[in-house]
Scaffold this motif. Structure first.
Motif, PDB file in Angstrom:
ATOM      1  N   ASN A 111      59.216  34.139  44.633  1.00  0.00           N
ATOM      2  CA  ASN A 111      58.663  33.343  45.802  1.00  0.00           C
ATOM      3  C   ASN A 111      57.695  32.706  45.935  1.00  0.00           C
ATOM      4  O   ASN A 111      57.051  31.765  46.302  1.00  0.00           O
ATOM      5  CB  ASN A 111      58.764  34.305  47.134  1.00  0.00           C
ATOM      6  N   TYR A 112      56.589  33.418  44.983  1.00  0.00           N
ATOM      7  CA  TYR A 112      55.255  33.042  44.641  1.00  0.00           C
ATOM      8  C   TYR A 112      55.409  31.428  43.927  1.00  0.00           C
ATOM      9  O   TYR A 112      54.782  30.690  44.295  1.00  0.00           O
ATOM     10  CB  TYR A 112      54.405  34.025  43.914  1.00  0.00           C
ATOM     11  N   CYS A 113      56.044  31.717  43.020  1.00  0.00           N
ATOM     12  CA  CYS A 113      56.478  30.360  42.250  1.00  0.00           C
ATOM     13  C   CYS A 113      56.830  29.328  43.122  1.00  0.00           C
ATOM     14  O   CYS A 113      56.429  28.053  42.972  1.00  0.00           O
ATOM     15  CB  CYS A 113      57.269  30.510  41.078  1.00  0.00           C
ATOM     16  N   ASN A 114      57.716  29.519  43.992  1.00  0.00           N
ATOM     17  CA  ASN A 114      58.195  28.500  44.881  1.00  0.00           C
ATOM     18  C   ASN A 114      56.987  27.918  45.815  1.00  0.00           C
ATOM     19  O   ASN A 114      56.786  26.685  45.895  1.00  0.00           O
ATOM     20  CB  ASN A 114      59.243  29.126  46.088  1.00  0.00           C
ATOM     21  N   LEU A 115      56.142  28.854  46.213  1.00  0.00           N
ATOM     22  CA  LEU A 115      55.178  28.334  46.884  1.00  0.00           C
ATOM     23  C   LEU A 115      54.063  27.534  45.899  1.00  0.00           C
ATOM     24  O   LEU A 115      53.543  26.220  46.480  1.00  0.00           O
ATOM     25  CB  LEU A 115      54.025  29.581  47.309  1.00  0.00           C
ATOM     26  N   VAL A 116      54.023  27.786  44.935  1.00  0.00           N
ATOM     27  CA  VAL A 116      53.158  26.971  43.651  1.00  0.00           C
ATOM     28  C   VAL A 116      53.693  25.702  43.501  1.00  0.00           C
ATOM     29  O   VAL A 116      52.980  24.821  43.483  1.00  0.00           O
ATOM     30  CB  VAL A 116      53.065  28.024  42.402  1.00  0.00           C
ATOM     31  N   PHE A 117      55.106  25.734  43.235  1.00  0.00           N
ATOM     32  CA  PHE A 117      55.821  24.316  42.829  1.00  0.00           C
ATOM     33  C   PHE A 117      55.619  23.687  44.097  1.00  0.00           C
ATOM     34  O   PHE A 117      55.648  22.133  44.183  1.00  0.00           O
ATOM     35  CB  PHE A 117      57.153  24.546  42.241  1.00  0.00           C
ATOM     36  N   ASN A 118      55.929  24.029  45.292  1.00  0.00           N
ATOM     37  CA  ASN A 118      55.894  23.034  46.496  1.00  0.00           C
ATOM     38  C   ASN A 118      54.672  22.683  46.775  1.00  0.00           C
ATOM     39  O   ASN A 118      54.500  21.581  47.177  1.00  0.00           O
ATOM     40  CB  ASN A 118      56.404  24.106  47.736  1.00  0.00           C
ATOM     41  N   TYR A 119      53.449  23.651  46.502  1.00  0.00           N
ATOM     42  CA  TYR A 119      52.254  22.979  46.696  1.00  0.00           C
ATOM     43  C   TYR A 119      51.929  21.706  45.700  1.00  0.00           C
ATOM     44  O   TYR A 119      51.308  20.933  45.953  1.00  0.00           O
ATOM     45  CB  TYR A 119      51.071  24.231  46.609  1.00  0.00           C
ATOM     46  N   ILE A 120      52.311  22.078  44.406  1.00  0.00           N
ATOM     47  CA  ILE A 120      51.943  21.186  43.390  1.00  0.00           C
ATOM     48  C   ILE A 120      52.649  19.693  43.465  1.00  0.00           C
ATOM     49  O   ILE A 120      52.159  18.683  43.617  1.00  0.00           O
ATOM     50  CB  ILE A 120      52.418  21.558  42.061  1.00  0.00           C
ATOM     51  N   GLU A 121      53.813  19.672  44.131  1.00  0.00           N
ATOM     52  CA  GLU A 121      54.548  18.787  44.757  1.00  0.00           C
ATOM     53  C   GLU A 121      53.850  18.013  45.767  1.00  0.00           C
ATOM     54  O   GLU A 121      53.682  16.619  45.892  1.00  0.00           O
ATOM     55  CB  GLU A 121      55.928  18.987  45.144  1.00  0.00           C
ATOM     56  N   ARG A 122      53.341  18.770  46.705  1.00  0.00           N
ATOM     57  CA  ARG A 122      52.643  18.124  47.879  1.00  0.00           C
ATOM     58  C   ARG A 122      51.111  17.582  47.278  1.00  0.00           C
ATOM     59  O   ARG A 122      50.806  16.327  47.896  1.00  0.00           O
ATOM     60  CB  ARG A 122      52.273  19.204  48.737  1.00  0.00           C
ATOM     61  N   ILE A 123      50.450  18.029  46.705  1.00  0.00           N
ATOM     62  CA  ILE A 123      49.394  17.581  45.945  1.00  0.00           C
ATOM     63  C   ILE A 123      49.691  16.369  45.005  1.00  0.00           C
ATOM     64  O   ILE A 123      48.906  15.356  45.053  1.00  0.00           O
ATOM     65  CB  ILE A 123      48.564  18.672  45.200  1.00  0.00           C
ATOM     66  N   CYS A 124      50.625  16.545  44.206  1.00  0.00           N
ATOM     67  CA  CYS A 124      51.097  15.044  43.629  1.00  0.00           C
ATOM     68  C   CYS A 124      51.310  13.931  44.414  1.00  0.00           C
ATOM     69  O   CYS A 124      51.057  13.028  44.220  1.00  0.00           O
ATOM     70  CB  CYS A 124      52.266  15.296  42.523  1.00  0.00           C
TER      71      CYS A 124
END
Length: 143
Positions: free
Chosen positions: A77-90
């Motif tokens: 779940n943490y990785c999902n948060l991280v990758f979702n955040y990375i997509e938003r910042i990108c």
């Protein structure tokens, strides 16, 4: 009389343009604040559960991704948060790698969580859920 209408129309266009510009500027600032708040929340989780960012732990993902152990479920779940955040910042920086890297150390972050990216607990989850731009960026960083 025609001059008065023309002047009023020009004044209206100018004030509308200024109002639109100010609104866009404020919205962009609010979006960045929202992204920074999201990052703070992710960092708080990593402080509460420091193993989530520890390569000695993250490197054990492949052999434990099907585990029902709470720590691996949390990590997924943490990785999902991280990758979702990375997509938003990108998306915010329109995939400009220099701007993204100036905001967060994306390259290192992706590399710490590479096993979870490459081998999600749900098959095809990452390839089906994320944009082509993000997948290309991540894959470049992992080469």
């Amino acid at each position: 009389m025609n001059m008065d209408l023309t002047s009023a129309a020009i004044a209206t266009l100018i004030s509308s343009g200024i109002a639109t510009s100010v609104t866009l500027f404020i919205n962009r600032g609010n979006n960045l604040k929202n992204l920074n708040d999201q990052l703070d929340n992710i960092l708080k989780i990593s402080i509460q559960y420091p193993y989530l960012e520890n390569p000695k732990f993250t490197n054990t993902w492949n052999e434990n991704r099907d585990s029902s152990d709470e720590i691996y479920l949390r990590y997924d779940n943490y990785c999902n948060l991280v990758f979702n955040y990375i997509e938003r910042i990108c998306k915010y920086y329109k995939y400009d790698e220099t701007k993204i890297q100036n905001h967060i150390n994306i390259r290192s972050w992706i590399r710490v969580h590479k096993d979870c990216w490459n081998n999600p607990s749900v098959p095809y989850e990452n390839s089906d859920c994320y944009s082509t731009e993000l997948k290309n960026l991540i894959n470049r960083f992992l080469q």
